[in-house]
Design a protein around this motif. Structure first.
Motif, PDB file in Angstrom:
ATOM      1  N   PHE A  93       1.139  -1.499   0.085  1.00 46.11           N
ATOM      2  CA  PHE A  93       0.310  -0.166   0.237  1.00 46.11           C
ATOM      3  C   PHE A  93       0.947   1.361  -0.057  1.00 46.11           C
ATOM      4  O   PHE A  93       0.816   2.213  -0.655  1.00 46.11           O
ATOM      5  N   ARG A  94       2.277   0.921   0.958  1.00 50.38           N
ATOM      6  CA  ARG A  94       2.972   2.312   0.921  1.00 50.38           C
ATOM      7  C   ARG A  94       3.261   2.409  -0.584  1.00 50.38           C
ATOM      8  O   ARG A  94       3.523   3.333  -1.236  1.00 50.38           O
ATOM      9  N   GLU A  95       3.642   1.452  -1.743  1.00 55.50           N
ATOM     10  CA  GLU A  95       4.892   1.727  -2.303  1.00 55.50           C
ATOM     11  C   GLU A  95       3.519   2.364  -3.447  1.00 55.50           C
ATOM     12  O   GLU A  95       3.560   2.864  -4.624  1.00 55.50           O
ATOM     13  N   TRP A  96       2.227   1.569  -3.245  1.00 49.35           N
ATOM     14  CA  TRP A  96       0.764   2.123  -4.464  1.00 49.35           C
ATOM     15  C   TRP A  96       0.447   3.812  -3.979  1.00 49.35           C
ATOM     16  O   TRP A  96       0.496   4.536  -5.274  1.00 49.35           O
ATOM     17  N   LEU A  97       0.622   3.992  -3.092  1.00 49.57           N
ATOM     18  CA  LEU A  97      -0.079   5.613  -2.348  1.00 49.57           C
ATOM     19  C   LEU A  97       1.624   6.835  -2.872  1.00 49.57           C
ATOM     20  O   LEU A  97       1.676   7.172  -3.374  1.00 49.57           O
ATOM     21  N   LEU A  98       2.768   5.806  -3.252  1.00 50.95           N
ATOM     22  CA  LEU A  98       3.946   6.434  -3.823  1.00 50.95           C
ATOM     23  C   LEU A  98       3.887   6.988  -5.769  1.00 50.95           C
ATOM     24  O   LEU A  98       4.448   7.383  -5.805  1.00 50.95           O
ATOM     25  N   SER A  99       3.069   5.782  -5.237  1.00 53.86           N
ATOM     26  CA  SER A  99       3.397   5.320  -7.558  1.00 53.86           C
ATOM     27  C   SER A  99       2.334   6.566  -7.855  1.00 53.86           C
ATOM     28  O   SER A  99       1.194   7.068  -7.146  1.00 53.86           O
ATOM     29  N   ASP A 100       2.562   6.528  -8.973  1.00 48.76           N
ATOM     30  CA  ASP A 100       1.314   8.039  -9.915  1.00 48.76           C
ATOM     31  C   ASP A 100       0.194   6.640  -9.674  1.00 48.76           C
ATOM     32  O   ASP A 100      -0.958   7.763 -10.710  1.00 48.76           O
ATOM     33  N   TYR A 101      -0.040   5.633 -10.095  1.00 50.62           N
ATOM     34  CA  TYR A 101      -1.454   5.499  -9.312  1.00 50.62           C
ATOM     35  C   TYR A 101      -2.571   5.842  -9.018  1.00 50.62           C
ATOM     36  O   TYR A 101      -3.549   6.165  -9.189  1.00 50.62           O
ATOM     37  N   ALA A 102      -1.921   6.245  -7.789  1.00 54.16           N
ATOM     38  CA  ALA A 102      -2.561   7.105  -6.357  1.00 54.16           C
ATOM     39  C   ALA A 102      -2.737   8.516  -7.285  1.00 54.16           C
ATOM     40  O   ALA A 102      -1.446   9.276  -6.835  1.00 54.16           O
ATOM     41  N   THR A 103      -3.674   9.164  -7.694  1.00 58.04           N
ATOM     42  CA  THR A 103      -3.682  10.358  -7.932  1.00 58.04           C
ATOM     43  C   THR A 103      -4.525  10.694  -7.135  1.00 58.04           C
ATOM     44  O   THR A 103      -5.531  10.253  -6.393  1.00 58.04           O
ATOM     45  N   SER A 104      -4.920  12.168  -7.247  1.00 56.41           N
ATOM     46  CA  SER A 104      -5.764  12.713  -6.344  1.00 56.41           C
ATOM     47  C   SER A 104      -7.232  12.704  -6.640  1.00 56.41           C
ATOM     48  O   SER A 104      -7.711  12.106  -5.710  1.00 56.41           O
ATOM     49  N   GLU A 105      -7.778  11.647  -8.409  1.00 56.52           N
ATOM     50  CA  GLU A 105      -9.192  11.408  -7.498  1.00 56.52           C
ATOM     51  C   GLU A 105      -8.698   9.513  -7.148  1.00 56.52           C
ATOM     52  O   GLU A 105     -10.098   9.806  -6.268  1.00 56.52           O
ATOM     53  N   GLN A 147       9.256  11.819   3.735  1.00 57.02           N
ATOM     54  CA  GLN A 147       9.644  12.760   2.371  1.00 57.02           C
ATOM     55  C   GLN A 147       8.013  11.529   1.629  1.00 57.02           C
ATOM     56  O   GLN A 147       7.105  11.955   1.162  1.00 57.02           O
ATOM     57  N   ASP A 148       8.189  10.911   2.387  1.00 59.10           N
ATOM     58  CA  ASP A 148       6.745   9.696   2.080  1.00 59.10           C
ATOM     59  C   ASP A 148       5.531  10.617   2.381  1.00 59.10           C
ATOM     60  O   ASP A 148       4.549  10.473   1.856  1.00 59.10           O
ATOM     61  N   LEU A 149       5.447  10.623   3.264  1.00 62.66           N
ATOM     62  CA  LEU A 149       3.929  11.558   3.806  1.00 62.66           C
ATOM     63  C   LEU A 149       4.035  12.811   3.499  1.00 62.66           C
ATOM     64  O   LEU A 149       2.942  13.046   2.989  1.00 62.66           O
ATOM     65  N   ILE A 150       5.311  13.575   3.001  1.00 62.45           N
ATOM     66  CA  ILE A 150       4.738  14.707   2.707  1.00 62.45           C
ATOM     67  C   ILE A 150       4.554  14.489   1.158  1.00 62.45           C
ATOM     68  O   ILE A 150       3.111  15.079   0.671  1.00 62.45           O
ATOM     69  N   VAL A 151       4.839  13.983  -0.050  1.00 68.24           N
ATOM     70  CA  VAL A 151       5.082  13.828  -1.225  1.00 68.24           C
ATOM     71  C   VAL A 151       3.510  12.943  -1.460  1.00 68.24           C
ATOM     72  O   VAL A 151       2.279  13.345  -2.352  1.00 68.24           O
ATOM     73  N   VAL A 152       3.096  12.175  -0.246  1.00 70.21           N
ATOM     74  CA  VAL A 152       1.461  11.386  -0.946  1.00 70.21           C
ATOM     75  C   VAL A 152       0.669  12.295  -0.421  1.00 70.21           C
ATOM     76  O   VAL A 152      -0.619  12.460  -1.097  1.00 70.21           O
ATOM     77  N   ALA A 153       0.678  13.089   0.919  1.00 71.64           N
ATOM     78  CA  ALA A 153      -0.691  13.403   1.273  1.00 71.64           C
ATOM     79  C   ALA A 153      -0.989  15.122  -0.023  1.00 71.64           C
ATOM     80  O   ALA A 153      -1.813  15.926   0.313  1.00 71.64           O
ATOM     81  N   ALA A 154       0.051  15.757  -0.063  1.00 72.27           N
ATOM     82  CA  ALA A 154       0.527  17.310  -1.447  1.00 72.27           C
ATOM     83  C   ALA A 154      -0.491  16.445  -2.691  1.00 72.27           C
ATOM     84  O   ALA A 154      -1.566  17.233  -3.246  1.00 72.27           O
ATOM     85  N   LYS A 155      -0.265  14.945  -2.719  1.00 74.95           N
ATOM     86  CA  LYS A 155      -1.569  14.414  -3.805  1.00 74.95           C
ATOM     87  C   LYS A 155      -3.238  14.558  -3.024  1.00 74.95           C
ATOM     88  O   LYS A 155      -3.883  14.365  -4.175  1.00 74.95           O
ATOM     89  N   CYS A 156      -2.986  14.212  -1.578  1.00 69.48           N
ATOM     90  CA  CYS A 156      -4.332  14.573  -1.523  1.00 69.48           C
ATOM     91  C   CYS A 156      -5.554  15.985  -1.817  1.00 69.48           C
ATOM     92  O   CYS A 156      -4.695  17.326  -1.503  1.00 69.48           O
ATOM     93  N   SER A 157      -6.593  15.557  -2.117  1.00 67.38           N
ATOM     94  CA  SER A 157      -7.475  17.088  -2.061  1.00 67.38           C
ATOM     95  C   SER A 157      -8.328  17.016  -1.715  1.00 67.38           C
ATOM     96  O   SER A 157      -9.300  16.097  -1.496  1.00 67.38           O
ATOM     97  N   VAL A 158      -8.838  18.062  -0.464  1.00 76.66           N
ATOM     98  CA  VAL A 158      -9.531  17.808   0.872  1.00 76.66           C
ATOM     99  C   VAL A 158     -10.113  19.766   0.901  1.00 76.66           C
ATOM    100  O   VAL A 158      -9.679  20.031   0.951  1.00 76.66           O
ATOM    101  N   ILE A 159     -11.437  19.399   0.000  1.00 75.99           N
ATOM    102  CA  ILE A 159     -12.224  20.765  -0.184  1.00 75.99           C
ATOM    103  C   ILE A 159     -13.021  21.347   1.240  1.00 75.99           C
ATOM    104  O   ILE A 159     -14.575  20.125   0.183  1.00 75.99           O
ATOM    105  N   THR A 160     -13.703  22.203   1.947  1.00 73.80           N
ATOM    106  CA  THR A 160     -14.287  21.867   2.192  1.00 73.80           C
ATOM    107  C   THR A 160     -15.152  23.357   2.108  1.00 73.80           C
ATOM    108  O   THR A 160     -14.350  24.707   2.080  1.00 73.80           O
ATOM    109  N   LYS A 161     -16.468  23.966   2.475  1.00 78.68           N
ATOM    110  CA  LYS A 161     -16.266  25.164   2.668  1.00 78.68           C
ATOM    111  C   LYS A 161     -17.748  26.223   3.407  1.00 78.68           C
ATOM    112  O   LYS A 161     -18.604  24.926   4.698  1.00 78.68           O
TER     113      LYS A 161
END
Lengths: 465, 277
Positions: free
Chosen positions: A96-108, A132-146
């Motif tokens: 799962f760690r590797e998948w999260l780091l990979s390009d398959y794990a897109t924001s969507e 760096q893993d924690l940073i790069v994966v979190a940066a891909k996550c999109s969470v928008i609230t209003k």
């Protein structure tokens, strides 16, 4: 279930999942205090290796705190979304760690996956990740609230103005608040920790904040960080409540020590929604968390503090919050000893929250008895900025004179925006420009030509205080 | 080239001072600091560093045992020395449980004390700021003791504890057979208050069973905070009421206007970290 790892001639045994999780956790003083930490550096890595080989489905069959004993466990199990989980169901934690780091794990894909993840899965993978893993994966996550503006858009970093005062003096609070607004802060929330948690003083402060917000037509939300029962009373009495605040933790028992339960939070959430004051959206909850709170309330059930913290996000997630803030360094050195431990905890919390679909911010902070200083805060702040942290605190000069600890300042927010090219929430940015606080390049102009460039209501607010 | 550049640089004003500095009169918060680019002006930056340095030094300060002993003897107090189970500051910070227990030698010392019991013992502990102890104990006791003596309190030996937390007073009072213990302890230093003294009163403490809810707390005792006279009056009131009603803690708190308001109690009871809600 028992877990085992043989390294050379030594075999390490881990009697159950919670022990395995605790031993796999990078060292921090709170786990040592709870006598849960690995006994050696090698034992820690043995646990991490064992954890990496564990299928994610193991977390669906074994709970770290029994289902019968804890309503947070019941919430996690009962609301797990098997369909969302399907894409990763055959993976191990390491895979799962590797998948999260990979390009398959897109924001969507990460957004779609969130309801299929449990806090324990997310905590487990974080334990075998570097910063760096924690940073790069979190940066891909999109969470928008209003609510009145939009939090979490890519390229933005919002701030809470925290204009606390030791005796809730309205003019003292207003002075800090105006200073913060003039420095471009406040798009996450204008939020006061009250010195006195009574409905009367809560209502007084709410009215003051709301009047200022209305007068200056600021597209942001206000909050008094009182106990949820106090806020419910304020709502009943017709006070202008935008966000309902509460500190929460990852076990039923720690929440009891905070004087809350899931049903009380449900009631508070409904009360907040009933006012229907949001213009852009209706995320009405503001939660604060932090590693170590369960241990300090003796409510940790032998589970390590980082896993418990991730479980707090299951509680938060239930109520679609606008903001979730991990107050990472407030707890003190017996839980997070120094800048290194605070830094890792802040990035873990941000990562876990984002992966679970939460609008994570961080109170980048420390107390004077921790082995930490401004340099440590600069480093964590910068790393969180790179990780796409949704919001941070804005405290005058980083010095909270009511809570007696150091957080991030209005200047710090400007620093991270400038260094990383971040902007405020778009609605708020437009307001800052109209009000004469900031120019189109994001530079502060409120102080460059006396007060002449400021909008008329702003100038009046400054003289009326 | 150099001749052309120099006057230009001299005329550049790198610091922008905010025109709203008048707001400073409404709060002690660090507002209207000005900016150099988006950074702090050098003065504001170094003032912060100084405040933090003082707070850090306070955490790692030591009690001036000789001077403290001398001043207590001058007030007719008997002094005992003790040490908690925490060996050093690092262990003290990481293991709060050890700071709440006496080490074996100190326990023996207490156990060997003669005496048929006392109304009151004082425990003076470094806590998170020995600076607070060194600066406040002598003047505070000087104000407090005459009233206690004239009211006839039987006061036991004053125990000076290194690496101590509030709950260590429970064990000490138990071993010395004292009805009430008052722990005077250095509080967690704030950025502008490295010298803040806390006082915790507990009636009939029972080691391991007594909780923080059983204590009454006076906080922020220092020249720029709660004055010695004010603190002594409040403590005398608490002591009198505690003895009269045979209790301390939450149920003693609520019934008087003389007691500190919630604010000063929220300001860090040194041994009891509350979350921020």
């Amino acid at each position: 279930m028992e877990y085992r790892c043989s390294l050379g001639s030594i075999t390490y045994n881990f009697p159950d999942l919670k022990t395995l999780m605790a031993k796999a956790t990078p060292f921090r003083s709170g786990d040592a205090l709870a006598e849960l930490a690995a006994q050696s550096a090698e034992e820690r890595v043995a646990a991490q290796m064992t954890l990496a080989d564990l299928p994610l489905t193991a977390f669906l069959s074994e709970s770290v705190i029994p289902y019968e004993d804890d309503e947070v466990t019941r919430l996690i199990v009962d609301t797990h979304d098997a369909i969302a989980f399907a894409p990763v169901k055959s993976m191990t934690v390491g895979g799962f760690r590797e998948w999260l780091l990979s390009d398959y794990a897109t924001s969507e894909r990460l957004t779609a996956l969130a309801p299929g993840l449990t806090p324990e899965m997310v905590a487990a993978v974080s334990k075998i990740m570097r910063l760096q893993d924690l940073i790069v994966v979190a940066a891909k996550c999109s969470v928008i609230t209003k609510f009145r503006d939009t939090i979490g858009l890519k390229g933005t970093l919002s701030t809470r103005i925290q204009p606390n005062h030791p005796v809730d003096d309205p003019r003292g609070i207003a002075a800090s608040l105006l200073d913060g607004l003039l420095m471009g802060g406040g798009d996450a929330v204008l939020g006061i920790n009250p010195a006195t948690d009574s409905p009367e003083s809560c209502i007084t402060l709410l009215k003051m904040l709301d009047e200022l917000r209305e007068r200056l037509a600021i597209p942001t939300q206000i909050c008094i960080l009182a106990h949820v029962t106090t806020t419910i009373q304020a709502i009943d009495r017709g006070a202008p409540v935008d966000l309902v605040f509460q500190s929460v933790g990852g076990t039923e028992a720690v929440n009891r020590s905070f004087g809350v339960s899931l049903s009380l939070l449900e009631e508070a959430h409904s009360a907040g929604l009933s006012l229907n004051r949001g213009t852009m959206g209706n995320n009405v909850m503001y939660f604060e968390t932090g590693q170590g709170s369960a241990l300090s309330a003796n409510a940790h059930h032998g589970v390590d503090q980082q896993t418990i913290e991730a479980r707090a996000y299951a509680v938060a997630r239930r109520f679609s919050p606008l903001l979730v803030n991990t107050v990472v360094g407030f707890i003190g050195p017996e839980y997070l000893f120094d800048g290194k431990q605070i830094t890792r905890a802040g990035l873990e919390d941000h990562f876990c929250g984002k992966l679970l679909g939460l609008p994570m911010g961080c109170d980048v902070c420390y107390t004077n008895h921790a082995e930490a200083d401004q340099d440590d805060m600069d480093a964590l702040l910068t790393l969180l900025g790179v990780a796409g942290c949704s919001f941070i605190m804005g405290v005058p000069g980083a010095d909270d004179i009511m809570l007696n600890y150091q957080s991030t300042s209005f200047h710090d927010a400007l620093y991270v925006r400038q260094a990383l090219g971040k902007r405020p929430a778009p609605e708020f940015e437009a307001w800052l420009q109209n009000a004469g606080v900031m120019d189109e390049q994001g530079r502060i102009v409120s102080d460059t030509q006396e007060l002449k460039g400021l909008s008329e209501p702003f100038r009046r607010a400054l003289t009326a205080i | 080239m150099a001749e052309q550049l120099e006057p230009e640089i001299v005329n550049q004003m790198p610091v922008t001072l905010p025109p709203w500095s008048g707001l400073r009169r409404f709060t002690d918060a660090r507002i209207a600091l000005g900016r150099a680019g988006i950074g702090l002006p050098t003065d504001a930056h170094l003032e912060f560093q100084l405040a933090h340095a003082r707070a850090r030094d306070a955490v790692y300060s030591n009690m001036d045992v000789a001077a403290l002993t001398e001043s207590m003897i001058a007030l007719d107090l008997t002094v005992l020395r003790a040490q908690s189970a925490a060996m050093n500051r690092r262990e003290y910070l990481m293991r709060p449980d050890k700071g709440r227990r006496l080490n074996d030698e100190s326990r023996l010392t207490m156990d060997r004390q003669p005496g048929t019991g006392y109304d009151l013992v004082f425990v003076v502990a470094d806590g998170l700021s020995a600076t607070a102890i060194n600066q406040n104990i002598a003047p505070f006791l000087t104000v407090l003791l005459p009233d206690l003596n004239s009211a006839g309190w039987r006061i036991g030996p004053t125990v000076m504890v290194e690496q101590g937390r509030v709950a260590i007073g429970d064990e000490i009072a138990h071993l010395l057979n004292a009805e009430i213990v008052v722990v005077m302890i250095g509080e967690r230093p704030g950025l502008s208050s490295p010298d803040s003294l806390g006082c915790y009163l507990t009636y009939c403490p029972n080691p391991g069973i007594t909780t923080d809810a059983d204590r009454n707390c006076l906080s922020n005792i220092r020249p720029r905070g709660m004055s010695y006279t004010d603190a002594a009056a409040r403590l005398l009131y608490l002591l009198t009421e505690s003895r009269r009603r045979s209790l301390s803690g939450v149920s003693l708190k609520d019934e008087t206007g003389l007691l500190p308001d919630r604010t000063s109690q929220a300001l860090e009871c040194a041994d009891n970290r509350n979350r921020r809600d």
